[in-house]
Design an enzyme around this catalytic site. Structure first.
Site, mmCIF file in Angstrom:
data_model
loop_
_atom_site.group_PDB
_atom_site.id
_atom_site.type_symbol
_atom_site.label_atom_id
_atom_site.label_comp_id
_atom_site.label_asym_id
_atom_site.label_seq_id
_atom_site.Cartn_x
_atom_site.Cartn_y
_atom_site.Cartn_z
ATOM 1 N N CYS A 65 -40.942 -13.382 -54.479
ATOM 2 C CA CYS A 65 -41.938 -12.772 -53.601
ATOM 3 C C CYS A 65 -43.278 -13.497 -53.749
ATOM 4 O O CYS A 65 -43.416 -14.633 -53.332
ATOM 5 C CB CYS A 65 -42.045 -11.273 -53.892
ATOM 6 N N HIS A 174 -36.235 -9.304 -53.917
ATOM 7 C CA HIS A 174 -36.390 -9.046 -55.352
ATOM 8 C C HIS A 174 -35.058 -8.838 -56.064
ATOM 9 O O HIS A 174 -34.599 -7.688 -56.201
ATOM 10 C CB HIS A 174 -37.250 -7.798 -55.556
ATOM 11 N N GLU A 176 -34.569 -8.902 -59.191
ATOM 12 C CA GLU A 176 -34.797 -8.164 -60.441
ATOM 13 C C GLU A 176 -34.768 -6.653 -60.231
ATOM 14 O O GLU A 176 -34.643 -5.890 -61.197
ATOM 15 C CB GLU A 176 -36.140 -8.593 -61.068
#
Length: 217
Positions: A65, A174, A176
């Site tokens: 990002c 994302h 994660e």
């Protein structure tokens, strides 16, 4: 990284030392408030000098990002990020296709496979001139591509790219946030999962750990 089996080391933007880490992840967020342009100020952080130099020597670097925006501003990756074509912040679970499974961050996946990870951005529209886009496509450097819907107007549905060496990767969604069951998306490209049970992003971090271990042998 801990969920993938690695040891996380916190680095500060004002540091001048990478502390001997084997890989670097530049996370999402709004670095310096993004007041000038997304990633434009962060690109000049003292730590970025170390990251740029180390990446040229093969250090795996992942920008997520805002981290992707920083990598383009630092010219470690081509192109730029501008505001979403609808001019609104967007937050959704996004399906992606793995176009390149040969990078330091995607070897755990099969080329052509799909994953579902959260997407949260306001300046997420990836742009580049046609020559650059053709080079990325022709050299297999498009790593992630949006599937079903292009959420921000990115050219050619590009969600993430790599440098020529494959050690530096940037992506807008994302991964994660899809690594731990109970805290991820409600969906997985691999099949049905429990509520918040999607962990499709974990492979990104397992990939780099396997590369590091293989390189140490």
């Amino acid at each position: 990284m801990r969920l993938a089996g690695g040891t996380a080391v916190s680095l500060w933007h004002g540091d001048h030392d990478l502390q001997g880490v084997d890989a670097v992840i530049i996370p999402g967020g709004f670095s310096y408030g993004d007041y000038l342009r997304a990633g434009a100020i962060s690109r000049f952080a003292p730590l970025m000098e170390q990251i740029v130099d180390a990446s040229k020597g093969g250090l795996p670097v992942l920008g997520i990002c805002n981290g992707f925006q920083v990598l383009t501003e630092a010219h470690l990756l081509p192109g730029s990020m501008i505001k979403n074509n609808h001019l609104h912040f967007i937050c959704r679970d996004q399906r992606l296709r793995i176009e390149n499974a040969d990078t330091a961050w995607t070897s755990e996946y099969a080329a052509g496979s799909e994953i579902v990870v959260p997407l949260k951005n306001q300046d997420g529209q990836y742009v580049a001139d046609e020559k650059t886009l053709d080079e990325l496509e022709g050299e297999g450097r498009v790593v992630f591509r949006y599937v079903d819907v292009n959420p921000n107007g990115s050219r050619r549905d590009i969600a993430g790219i790599t440098n020529a060496a494959g050690n530096v990767v940037g992506l807008m969604p994302h991964p994660e946030h899809a690594t731990e069951a109970g805290f991820g998306p409600d969906f997985s490209a691999a099949g049905p999962v429990d509520l918040r049970g999607g962990t499709d992003g974990l492979g990104v971090f397992i990939s780099v750990l396997k590369k590091i271990v293989a390189g140490a042998k």
